[in-house]
Design a protein around this motif. Structure first.
Motif, PDB file in Angstrom:
ATOM      1  N   ARG A  13      -5.002  -6.610   4.161  1.00 47.64           N
ATOM      2  CA  ARG A  13      -4.263  -5.530   3.499  1.00 47.64           C
ATOM      3  C   ARG A  13      -4.779  -5.301   2.076  1.00 47.64           C
ATOM      4  O   ARG A  13      -4.900  -4.157   1.620  1.00 47.64           O
ATOM      5  CB  ARG A  13      -2.758  -5.850   3.465  1.00 47.64           C
ATOM      6  CG  ARG A  13      -2.076  -5.751   4.821  1.00 47.64           C
ATOM      7  CD  ARG A  13      -0.560  -5.724   4.664  1.00 47.64           C
ATOM      8  NE  ARG A  13      -0.039  -6.964   4.079  1.00 47.64           N
ATOM      9  CZ  ARG A  13       0.327  -8.018   4.790  1.00 47.64           C
ATOM     10  NH1 ARG A  13       0.219  -8.007   6.117  1.00 47.64           N
ATOM     11  NH2 ARG A  13       0.819  -9.094   4.194  1.00 47.64           N
ATOM     12  N   ALA A  14      -5.108  -6.384   1.377  1.00 46.78           N
ATOM     13  CA  ALA A  14      -5.600  -6.252   0.006  1.00 46.78           C
ATOM     14  C   ALA A  14      -6.937  -5.516  -0.030  1.00 46.78           C
ATOM     15  O   ALA A  14      -7.169  -4.669  -0.908  1.00 46.78           O
ATOM     16  CB  ALA A  14      -5.738  -7.638  -0.631  1.00 46.78           C
ATOM     17  N   ILE A  15      -7.843  -5.829   0.915  1.00 46.00           N
ATOM     18  CA  ILE A  15      -9.141  -5.152   0.950  1.00 46.00           C
ATOM     19  C   ILE A  15      -8.966  -3.678   1.305  1.00 46.00           C
ATOM     20  O   ILE A  15      -9.589  -2.796   0.708  1.00 46.00           O
ATOM     21  CB  ILE A  15     -10.088  -5.837   1.949  1.00 46.00           C
ATOM     22  CG1 ILE A  15     -10.341  -7.298   1.545  1.00 46.00           C
ATOM     23  CG2 ILE A  15     -11.408  -5.073   2.044  1.00 46.00           C
ATOM     24  CD1 ILE A  15     -10.954  -7.487   0.186  1.00 46.00           C
ATOM     25  N   ALA A  16      -8.094  -3.397   2.266  1.00 49.93           N
ATOM     26  CA  ALA A  16      -7.840  -2.009   2.654  1.00 49.93           C
ATOM     27  C   ALA A  16      -7.241  -1.232   1.484  1.00 49.93           C
ATOM     28  O   ALA A  16      -7.597  -0.071   1.241  1.00 49.93           O
ATOM     29  CB  ALA A  16      -6.913  -1.968   3.862  1.00 49.93           C
ATOM     30  N   GLN A  17      -6.349  -1.855   0.731  1.00 49.07           N
ATOM     31  CA  GLN A  17      -5.735  -1.205  -0.425  1.00 49.07           C
ATOM     32  C   GLN A  17      -6.777  -0.922  -1.497  1.00 49.07           C
ATOM     33  O   GLN A  17      -6.763   0.145  -2.133  1.00 49.07           O
ATOM     34  CB  GLN A  17      -4.623  -2.088  -0.978  1.00 49.07           C
ATOM     35  CG  GLN A  17      -3.904  -1.489  -2.184  1.00 49.07           C
ATOM     36  CD  GLN A  17      -2.787  -2.394  -2.698  1.00 49.07           C
ATOM     37  OE1 GLN A  17      -2.278  -3.236  -1.964  1.00 49.07           O
ATOM     38  NE2 GLN A  17      -2.412  -2.212  -3.950  1.00 49.07           N
ATOM     39  N   LEU A  18      -7.696  -1.866  -1.704  1.00 52.08           N
ATOM     40  CA  LEU A  18      -8.765  -1.677  -2.691  1.00 52.08           C
ATOM     41  C   LEU A  18      -9.653  -0.496  -2.290  1.00 52.08           C
ATOM     42  O   LEU A  18     -10.010   0.344  -3.127  1.00 52.08           O
ATOM     43  CB  LEU A  18      -9.590  -2.957  -2.804  1.00 52.08           C
ATOM     44  CG  LEU A  18     -10.815  -2.916  -3.733  1.00 52.08           C
ATOM     45  CD1 LEU A  18     -10.400  -2.590  -5.165  1.00 52.08           C
ATOM     46  CD2 LEU A  18     -11.560  -4.245  -3.673  1.00 52.08           C
ATOM     47  N   GLU A  19      -9.983  -0.399  -1.009  1.00 53.03           N
ATOM     48  CA  GLU A  19     -10.812   0.707  -0.529  1.00 53.03           C
ATOM     49  C   GLU A  19     -10.094   2.046  -0.699  1.00 53.03           C
ATOM     50  O   GLU A  19     -10.710   3.045  -1.101  1.00 53.03           O
ATOM     51  CB  GLU A  19     -11.194   0.485   0.934  1.00 53.03           C
ATOM     52  CG  GLU A  19     -12.191  -0.652   1.146  1.00 53.03           C
ATOM     53  CD  GLU A  19     -12.532  -0.877   2.590  1.00 53.03           C
ATOM     54  OE1 GLU A  19     -13.730  -0.995   2.917  1.00 53.03           O
ATOM     55  OE2 GLU A  19     -11.581  -0.937   3.420  1.00 53.03           O
TER      56      GLU A  19
END
Length: 279
Positions: A34-40
């Motif tokens: 979720r954190a990586i998707a949010q960063l993207e």
């Protein structure tokens, strides 16, 4: 971007596997994803290409990996240097390649220790090409480098001295009794190919010479008649009895410098540099 997000992204980008990255970070996989998707989403770009079999970096992801590593290294360095600066007793870490600059190092440490208010100096022995990383991430505050073998790119330096080079041979070798040799004499020894040192990425250049990482290992291999090396003259001080050092007339000179990060504000570093460059 937050530092936490960068740590998460760098872990995934280096592992190219969310499960392994989560294990490395000691967190569960779903919040990491979720954190990586949010960063993207916040950046508006894809950093990773994902499918059922593998994870790969996009071009933008490769850029962020390089930038993220540099940022995280700087953050770690800031934490380490700040703690050292706040310590009750000032200290600094001096990185030196194992087996080199012995006499210079001893004189420098003695001269600095005699200064009023001198900090405690911890000597960090390192392998070839490790100095820059140690300075960048704050494990070391200052280092002794030997140009042109070591890179001083991105560092501030002061020259300490320049010297010639010698070839180190088995004491029983015919060239060991010579007062001097030339590079062609050394390269014409098929039975003693020049030793190979690792590059900054840890890989070794192609060639027949032995792969070495430090002088202890190197000198053992030379004594066994497996390889040879051309080194700064000072590195051959106190050679073991089964080795001999012969000056190489046309070898390029080696300059020893003291180096430190350009943003360093530690008073102990400034004092050590002042002592090292004092006439």
């Amino acid at each position: 971007m937050e530092i936490r997000e960068l740590r998460y992204f760098v872990a995934v980008a280096e592992e190219l596997h969310f499960g392994k990255a989560a294990q490395r970070l000691e967190i569960a996989q779903p919040p990491l994803s979720r954190a990586i998707a949010q960063l993207e989403r916040r950046l508006g770009i894809a950093l990773l290409e994902r499918n059922s079999r593998r994870v790969t970096l996009t071009e933008a992801g490769g850029v962020l990996l390089a930038e993220g590593r540099a940022i995280l290294s700087a953050v770690t360095a800031a934490e380490r240097r700040t703690r050292r600066a706040a310590a009750a007793h000032p200290s600094l870490v001096l990185a030196v390649k194992s087996g080199t600059a012995g006499e210079l190092l001893s004189k420098l440490l003695d001269a600095y220790a005699a200064e009023p208010g001198a900090a405690t100096v911890e000597v960090l022995l390192c392998e070839a090409h490790e100095h820059q990383q140690l300075l960048r991430d704050g494990q070391a505050d200052v280092a002794l480098l030997h140009l042109p073998f070591d890179s001083a790119a991105g560092l501030d330096t002061e020259t300490l001295y320049t010297e010639g080079q010698v070839v180190v041979l088995p004491a029983s070798h015919p060239l060991a009794v010579r007062s001097q040799v030339r590079m062609t004499d050394v390269t014409a020894l098929p039975e003693l190919p020049i030793a190979r040192w690792p590059g900054r990425d840890g890989s070794y250049p192609a060639g027949p010479g032995a792969e070495v990482r430090n002088l202890t290992q190197l000198f053992q291999l030379i004594a066994l008649g497996r390889t040879t090396v051309i080194l700064p003259e000072s590195a051959s001080a106190d050679l073991r009895r089964d080795l001999a050092a012969v000056p190489v007339l046309d070898a390029p000179p080696v300059t020893t410098v003291i180096a430190w990060p350009p943003h360093s504000r530690l008073r102990a570093v400034a004092d050590l540099i002042r002592v090292a460059t004092r006439p």
